[in-house]
Design an enzyme around this catalytic site. Sequence first.
Site, short mmCIF file in Angstrom:
data_model
loop_
_atom_site.label_atom_id
_atom_site.label_comp_id
_atom_site.label_asym_id
_atom_site.label_seq_id
_atom_site.Cartn_x
_atom_site.Cartn_y
_atom_site.Cartn_z
N SER A 118 0.83 -1.21 0.00
CA SER A 118 0.00 0.00 0.00
C SER A 118 0.86 1.25 0.00
CB SER A 118 -0.86 0.06 1.26
OG SER A 118 -1.62 -1.10 1.39
N HIS A 139 -0.95 -2.72 -7.28
CA HIS A 139 -1.72 -2.42 -6.07
C HIS A 139 -3.22 -2.62 -6.35
CE1 HIS A 139 -2.84 0.87 -2.87
NE2 HIS A 139 -3.01 -0.34 -2.40
P1 NAD Z 1 -3.09 -9.78 5.96
O1 NAD Z 1 -2.50 -9.54 7.31
O2 NAD Z 1 -4.55 -10.08 5.84
O3 NAD Z 1 -2.31 -11.01 5.25
C1 NAD Z 1 -0.91 -11.08 5.20
C2 NAD Z 1 -0.53 -12.55 5.02
O4 NAD Z 1 0.89 -12.62 4.77
C3 NAD Z 1 -0.81 -13.42 6.26
O5 NAD Z 1 -1.62 -14.50 5.90
C4 NAD Z 1 0.59 -13.88 6.69
O6 NAD Z 1 0.60 -15.20 7.22
C5 NAD Z 1 1.35 -13.82 5.37
N1 NAD Z 1 2.80 -13.78 5.49
C6 NAD Z 1 3.55 -13.11 6.39
N2 NAD Z 1 4.86 -13.35 6.17
C7 NAD Z 1 4.94 -14.17 5.08
C8 NAD Z 1 6.03 -14.78 4.39
N3 NAD Z 1 7.29 -14.59 4.75
N4 NAD Z 1 5.73 -15.57 3.32
C9 NAD Z 1 4.44 -15.80 2.96
N5 NAD Z 1 3.38 -15.25 3.61
C10 NAD Z 1 3.63 -14.45 4.65
O7 NAD Z 1 -2.67 -8.52 5.08
P2 NAD Z 1 -3.47 -7.87 3.83
O8 NAD Z 1 -4.46 -6.88 4.34
O9 NAD Z 1 -3.88 -8.95 2.91
O10 NAD Z 1 -2.30 -7.02 3.16
C11 NAD Z 1 -1.31 -7.62 2.35
C12 NAD Z 1 -0.62 -6.54 1.53
O11 NAD Z 1 -1.60 -5.87 0.73
C13 NAD Z 1 0.05 -5.46 2.36
O12 NAD Z 1 1.21 -5.04 1.72
C14 NAD Z 1 -1.00 -4.34 2.38
O13 NAD Z 1 -0.44 -3.07 2.57
C15 NAD Z 1 -1.57 -4.48 0.98
N6 NAD Z 1 -2.93 -3.94 0.78
C16 NAD Z 1 -3.91 -4.14 1.74
C17 NAD Z 1 -5.19 -3.65 1.50
C18 NAD Z 1 -6.32 -3.88 2.50
O14 NAD Z 1 -7.38 -3.23 2.37
N7 NAD Z 1 -6.15 -4.77 3.47
C19 NAD Z 1 -5.49 -2.96 0.32
C20 NAD Z 1 -4.47 -2.80 -0.65
C21 NAD Z 1 -3.20 -3.29 -0.38
#
Ligand code: NAD
Length: 295
Positions: A118, A139
């Site tokens: 993000s 993204h």
């Molecule tokens: P989340 O916490 O729901 O999921 C993250 C996942 O990554 C978890 O399941 C965790 O076990 C896994 N993980 C951690 N370390 C790891 C590794 N070394 N190898 C493999 N998997 C690993 O997070 P999210 O909300 O899905 O966000 C993920 C990314 O997307 C972030 O960079 C976030 O900024 C971005 N993002 C989030 C949103 C949102 O609305 N949540 C929107 C756009 C972008």
Amino acid sequence: MQFVSVIGAGTMGNGIAHVFAQSGFKVTLVDVSAAQLEKAIGTITKNLDRQLQKGTIDETIKLATLNNITTATTIEAGVATAQLVVEAATENTALKLKIFEQLDAAAPTTAILATNTSSISITKIAAATKRPTQVIGMHFMNPVPVMKLVEIINGYATTKTVTDTIVTLSKQLGKIPCVVNDYPGFIANRILMPMINEAICSLYEGVATVEGIDTVMKLGMAHPMGPLQLADFIGLDVCLSILNVLHTGFGNPKYAACPLLVNMVTAGKLGAKSGEGFYVYTPGNKALVVSSQFM
Ligand code: NAD
């Protein structure tokens, strides 16, 4: 392109895997947690069932989509044949730098390495690899199967060929790509997060209630949900970490996070995912209920 690996099976990773698989790509979904992978497949199945009920897909597409997804618990096992990797692991700079070092070592040298971050600098993430010209931001917006936009972020070294490939691919997924350059918050969060922060400051200063602030922005600006509800949906910890990136990256006090947001994150009130933020969330209850903290 046929083989895509998605790293991280959380909120975003399961949605990204879903849209690639539904568009016919062979997807390997990778997470360090086997339980998280199982949960992700359950979520994808539930979301496909919803599409089935709405009549936007049929049973054949549902089964083909699920058949296109396999899972792995290590990067080494998950990216060996990938032509594209989309990283969607936890938003943490040190973690992403480590993951990109691993991806660079384990993925074919021709593979494009994309990140769904993000707010973390694409240029910084690219510098953790020996292929910075093939690293790019892809993204997606939440919920991924529904939201049309893909903000594509060029790192300092990203080549035009790589950008063009990701633009074409995004269109193949039925999305609308928009290319931007790599500065803090890119476009989406550079504009969204100061608005959310201002909404929280307005609450903190007693200008209006939670409902008042969200109603003004919903009805007055035709936003589908108010900024406080949206902050709960995104995750208050995620909002805080993006504001910190903007604050550090630009060195401008206008991006300083509201003390109320900092307090809420410290107290573990992270929004929908923790059950409480500006609103309270109880499973099975879709009504918006303001947290007793703000009554
Ligand atoms: P989340 O916490 O729901 O999921 C993250 C996942 O990554 C978890 O399941 C965790 O076990 C896994 N993980 C951690 N370390 C790891 C590794 N070394 N190898 C493999 N998997 C690993 O997070 P999210 O909300 O899905 O966000 C993920 C990314 O997307 C972030 O960079 C976030 O900024 C971005 N993002 C989030 C949103 C949102 O609305 N949540 C929107 C756009 C972008």
